[in-house]
Design a protein around this motif. Structure first.
Motif, PDB file in Angstrom:
ATOM      1  N   ASP A  62       0.897  -1.167  -0.028  1.00 33.58           N
ATOM      2  CA  ASP A  62      -0.083  -0.130  -0.142  1.00 33.58           C
ATOM      3  C   ASP A  62       0.709   1.260  -0.193  1.00 33.58           C
ATOM      4  O   ASP A  62       0.450   2.353  -0.498  1.00 33.58           O
ATOM      5  N   ARG A  63       2.066   0.958   0.703  1.00 31.49           N
ATOM      6  CA  ARG A  63       2.896   2.443   0.802  1.00 31.49           C
ATOM      7  C   ARG A  63       4.152   2.344  -0.144  1.00 31.49           C
ATOM      8  O   ARG A  63       4.801   3.299  -0.299  1.00 31.49           O
ATOM      9  N   ASP A  66       7.358   4.187  -2.196  1.00 30.30           N
ATOM     10  CA  ASP A  66       7.467   5.487  -1.961  1.00 30.30           C
ATOM     11  C   ASP A  66       8.246   6.153  -0.791  1.00 30.30           C
ATOM     12  O   ASP A  66       8.898   6.980  -0.904  1.00 30.30           O
ATOM     13  N   ASP A  95       2.386  -1.448 -10.338  1.00 29.39           N
ATOM     14  CA  ASP A  95       1.771  -0.220  -9.837  1.00 29.39           C
ATOM     15  C   ASP A  95       2.558   0.628  -8.736  1.00 29.39           C
ATOM     16  O   ASP A  95       2.934   1.859  -8.874  1.00 29.39           O
ATOM     17  N   ALA A  96       3.117  -0.374  -7.760  1.00 29.58           N
ATOM     18  CA  ALA A  96       3.850   0.175  -6.822  1.00 29.58           C
ATOM     19  C   ALA A  96       5.364   0.604  -7.275  1.00 29.58           C
ATOM     20  O   ALA A  96       5.755   1.823  -6.878  1.00 29.58           O
ATOM     21  N   ARG A  99       4.712   4.085  -8.687  1.00 29.19           N
ATOM     22  CA  ARG A  99       4.600   5.201  -7.761  1.00 29.19           C
ATOM     23  C   ARG A  99       6.027   5.518  -7.271  1.00 29.19           C
ATOM     24  O   ARG A  99       6.402   6.701  -6.906  1.00 29.19           O
ATOM     25  N   MET A 102       7.581   7.931  -9.818  1.00 27.51           N
ATOM     26  CA  MET A 102       7.091   9.141  -9.564  1.00 27.51           C
ATOM     27  C   MET A 102       7.686   9.939  -8.322  1.00 27.51           C
ATOM     28  O   MET A 102       7.786  10.956  -8.295  1.00 27.51           O
ATOM     29  N   ALA A 103       7.939   9.090  -7.280  1.00 28.05           N
ATOM     30  CA  ALA A 103       8.336   9.589  -5.971  1.00 28.05           C
ATOM     31  C   ALA A 103       9.665  10.307  -5.987  1.00 28.05           C
ATOM     32  O   ALA A 103       9.753  11.169  -5.382  1.00 28.05           O
ATOM     33  N   PHE A 132       3.225   6.225 -16.986  1.00 32.74           N
ATOM     34  CA  PHE A 132       2.546   6.988 -15.714  1.00 32.74           C
ATOM     35  C   PHE A 132       1.126   7.231 -16.180  1.00 32.74           C
ATOM     36  O   PHE A 132       0.808   7.983 -17.079  1.00 32.74           O
ATOM     37  N   ASP A 134      -1.032   9.312 -15.187  1.00 39.11           N
ATOM     38  CA  ASP A 134      -0.970  10.802 -14.881  1.00 39.11           C
ATOM     39  C   ASP A 134      -1.457  11.702 -15.805  1.00 39.11           C
ATOM     40  O   ASP A 134      -1.105  11.706 -17.154  1.00 39.11           O
TER      41      ASP A 134
END
Length: 324
Positions: A62-63, A66, A95-96, A99, A102-103, A132, A134
């Motif tokens: 979930d996190r 990032d 997906d992680a 992320r 992106m981070a 991405f 986005d």
């Protein structure tokens, strides 16, 4: 005065040459040893980066990732490792990883590089932005459809289709065709096309031909089209568009795509059937087995052959294996 005889001179010259050869050999051996040490260290560091990323992704889906605290000097190395891993991951893990990219600012840097004066930099950045999901990336890619360089327009169009942007292929083709060079575009990426596909670059041809040409360009062996776009085109009334969309399927894990493929297996057009059957095999669709097994006795040998290959790729029936 001491004079050397000819045999002595020859012997001494031979000794000197042997000594030089041994020295060169020793230097080359040392160089190889040092290179192997550096290569082993590089692989060890890369494996550690991969382990760090995958551990974070799998233990904290979930996190992660990032939250990985990276010094700025290490970000470029981790970015390179993460980009190399993308093609090997699916679903939440992929997906992680996106992320994470992106981070650490990968997407922002790619957007900024779209303003570069060098076409090759803009092309690479456009290709990267496709990963991405986005709105900022999609907006930049939409603008890039009007780039003065053909390769940049192609990369932007391919990335839009890969990102799942709600844009129809015909609209993308129309946006990017600033100089009527779509036939050259296909030649650039996939070699010489058929007469039919070359004609599809002409602006007066219908929507189905344009879709067909777009799918051929962007669904080739080096491309990837978003599942929702492929589902939409598999439902197109034109058989050639259906078949080409099915051929463009890679290994997307998408329930709607699996359902569309299974539905297409019963199509009346045997060419569409062949592509649907092959796609079912590539996706490993166990649910397609009931539709595939009767095709072993189909009247078209291409369908029979494709069904046999697909069933072989899917593997033995799990129910019958459990019974045994």
């Amino acid at each position: 005065m001491f004079l050397l005889t000819v045999p002595q001179i020859i012997w001494m010259a031979a000794v000197v040459l042997i000594a030089i050869a041994l020295l060169v050999f020793a230097v080359l051996l040392l160089r190889r040893f040092v290179n192997e040490l550096f290569e082993a260290r590089r692989k060890r560091i890369r494996k550690q980066r991969v382990r760090t990323l995958l551990t974070e992704i799998r233990e904290h889906p979930d996190r992660a990732p990032d939250s990985i605290d990276l010094p700025r000097r290490k970000r470029a190395a981790f970015e390179k490792t993460a980009l190399a891993l993308l093609d090997d991951l699916k679903g939440p893990e992929r997906d992680a990883l996106i992320r994470f990219l992106m981070a650490i600012g990968t997407m922002t840097r790619a957007i900024n590089r779209m303003q570069s004066r060098r076409a090759v930099v803009r092309e690479r950045s456009a290709a990267m932005l496709g990963i991405f999901p986005d709105d900022r990336a999609r907006h930049q890619l939409t603008l890039a459809l009007g780039d003065r360089d053909l390769a940049v327009r192609l990369a932007a169009a391919s990335s839009l289709l890969m990102s799942g942007a709600e844009m129809d292929i015909t609209r993308i083709m129309a946006e990017m065709d600033r100089d009527g060079a779509l036939s050259r575009a296909r030649a650039l990426f996939h070699g010489k096309g058929s007469v039919e596909l070359a004609q599809a670059a002409e602006p007066h041809l219908d929507e189905a031909k344009t879709k067909l040409f777009g799918l051929e360009i962007f669904g080739g062996s080096s491309g990837r089209i978003a599942a929702q776009t492929l589902v939409r085109e598999i439902g197109h009334p034109d058989g050639s568009v259906k078949a080409t969309a099915l051929r463009a399927i890679r290994d997307e894990d998408h329930p709607a795509l699996a359902e569309a493929v299974i539905d297409a297996i019963d199509n009346d057009d045997w060419k569409v059937q062949v592509e649907a059957v092959a796609a079912a095999g590539r996706l490993g669709l166990e649910d397609a087995r009931p539709a595939l097994e009767p095709l072993i006795e189909n009247g078209e040998w291409q369908v029979r052959n494709a069904a046999a290959h697909a069933l072989n790729r899917i593997g033995p029936n799990s129910d019958s294996a459990a019974d045994r």
